[in-house]
Design an enzyme around this catalytic site. Structure first.
Site, mmCIF file in Angstrom:
data_model
loop_
_atom_site.group_PDB
_atom_site.id
_atom_site.type_symbol
_atom_site.label_atom_id
_atom_site.label_comp_id
_atom_site.label_asym_id
_atom_site.label_seq_id
_atom_site.Cartn_x
_atom_site.Cartn_y
_atom_site.Cartn_z
ATOM 1 N N GLY A 268 11.500 -11.567 53.117
ATOM 2 C CA GLY A 268 11.553 -10.875 51.508
ATOM 3 C C GLY A 268 11.300 -12.234 50.739
ATOM 4 O O GLY A 268 10.868 -13.491 51.223
ATOM 5 N N TYR B 204 3.152 -24.535 44.088
ATOM 6 C CA TYR B 204 4.427 -24.475 43.764
ATOM 7 C C TYR B 204 4.840 -25.007 42.530
ATOM 8 O O TYR B 204 5.301 -26.431 42.358
ATOM 9 C CB TYR B 204 5.470 -24.977 44.918
ATOM 10 N N PRO C 196 10.974 -17.480 56.696
ATOM 11 C CA PRO C 196 11.554 -17.282 57.914
ATOM 12 C C PRO C 196 12.747 -16.289 58.184
ATOM 13 O O PRO C 196 13.509 -15.621 59.021
ATOM 14 C CB PRO C 196 12.042 -18.706 58.286
#
Length: 318
Positions: free
Chosen positions: A242, A93, A239
């Site tokens: 998209g 990340y 969750p």
């Protein structure tokens, strides 16, 4: 190849929530709330079941630093204020920036805060993800995450994916060595099948699984059932579906009507559905916006009857 395309291949009970300013009451109630139901991760780490995913605190395309670095750190600190004690991140990340921001914002970490990170995906550019689960590379990943997060031991280290060029046994062998050396407390897997979990467990204990799962996408239902049977944590990524805050924030989303009927947001309803779906479910919604964070965390206070949940679930086509 995008992360989504790549990975795609590989409270029941309680009083009914009624109209009349319920969202505001939920948000207010959760501001200082730490009374979430908990889960014993690995049998010895007590975590509040609604956690925080730190992917979105990075730059666009999950690449580089965020536009407002100080705001990202405020979001992380606010998450802890709201009762979060499980923060999920990964070396990919940013890459690296999410872990660095977590350390900048939260170190020294309050007692009981669990930082879960991952290794095994590399980043050649924005929105691009390539697996590398070679043992020697993963060994380096563990050491570098320890340094960035300013930790002596990582509570939960997850294999970010299964590298089709490397036997999963070899990849996990490197993590077992790190675990034996005291660098990792527990090991989890991400984006796996039940068969891969079985293979992994022959190498070392596995305490959690992180697969894509939400009210609209239940392809990992069998993996969730496996986790329930084995009492393993299940961390659903995406969750609310998209990208970003997800499709459930858009007008006309499948939960819009039901959310309005109960006077809550569709995202709250989606997260609350996950929490009531299974006692091993540990949702980790992510955001770089404090208002969205507070909206997400209010989901822990939303309780509908079992019949209402059944009706809501029945209206969603998976």
């Amino acid at each position: 190849m995008t992360r989504r395309k790549f990975l795609g291949t590989t409270i029941a009970g309680g009083a009914t929530v009624l109209a009349g300013g319920v969202f505001q009451k939920l948000a207010s109630a959760v501001t200082t709330s730490t009374d979430q139901s908990t889960f014993q991760l690995g049998g010895d780490l007590s975590v509040n079941r609604l956690g925080f995913g730190a992917m979105r605190i990075t730059g666009e395309g999950i690449w580089g630093w965020p536009p407002d670095r100080e705001n990202a750190k405020k979001v992380l600190r606010r998450a802890l204020d709201l009762g979060v004690n499980l923060i999920d991140t990964a070396d990919a990340y940013g890459p690296e920036t999410s872990e660095l921001l977590i350390a900048e914002a939260l170190h020294p970490y309050p007692k009981g805060v669990v930082i879960a990170t991952k290794g095994g995906l590399t980043r050649p550019g924005p929105d691009s993800w390539i697996p590398n689960c070679r043992p020697e590379y993963l060994s380096q990943c563990v050491d570098k995450s320890l340094k960035r997060l300013k930790l002596e031991r990582i509570d939960l280290y997850q294999l970010h994916t299964v590298d089709r060029k490397v036997p999963i046994e070899d990849s996990l062998g490197a993590l077992k060595k790190a675990q034996d050396a005291g660098k990792i407390r527990h090991v989890g897997l991400s984006n796996v099948t039940t068969q891969e979990i079985e293979r992994a467990k022959k190498v070392l204990p596995i305490v959690s699984i992180q697969n894509r799962y939400n009210i609209e996408d239940r392809d990992s239902e069998d993996v969730l059932s496996y986790c329930e049977k084995e009492k393993m944590g299940f961390l659903p990524w995406a969750p609310v579906g998209g990208s970003g805050r997800g499709s459930l924030t858009k007008s006309g989303n499948p939960l819009e009507a039901e959310a309005k009927r109960h006077n809550v947001s569709a995202v709250q309803l989606a997260l609350a559905w996950l929490l009531q779906k299974s006692p091993v479910m540990l949702p980790i919604p992510g955001t770089a916006n404090i208002a969205h964070l507070e909206d997400n965390m209010a989901a822990v206070k939303l309780q509908l009857t079992a019949q209402e949940w059944k009706e809501i679930e029945g209206k969603i086509t998976t």
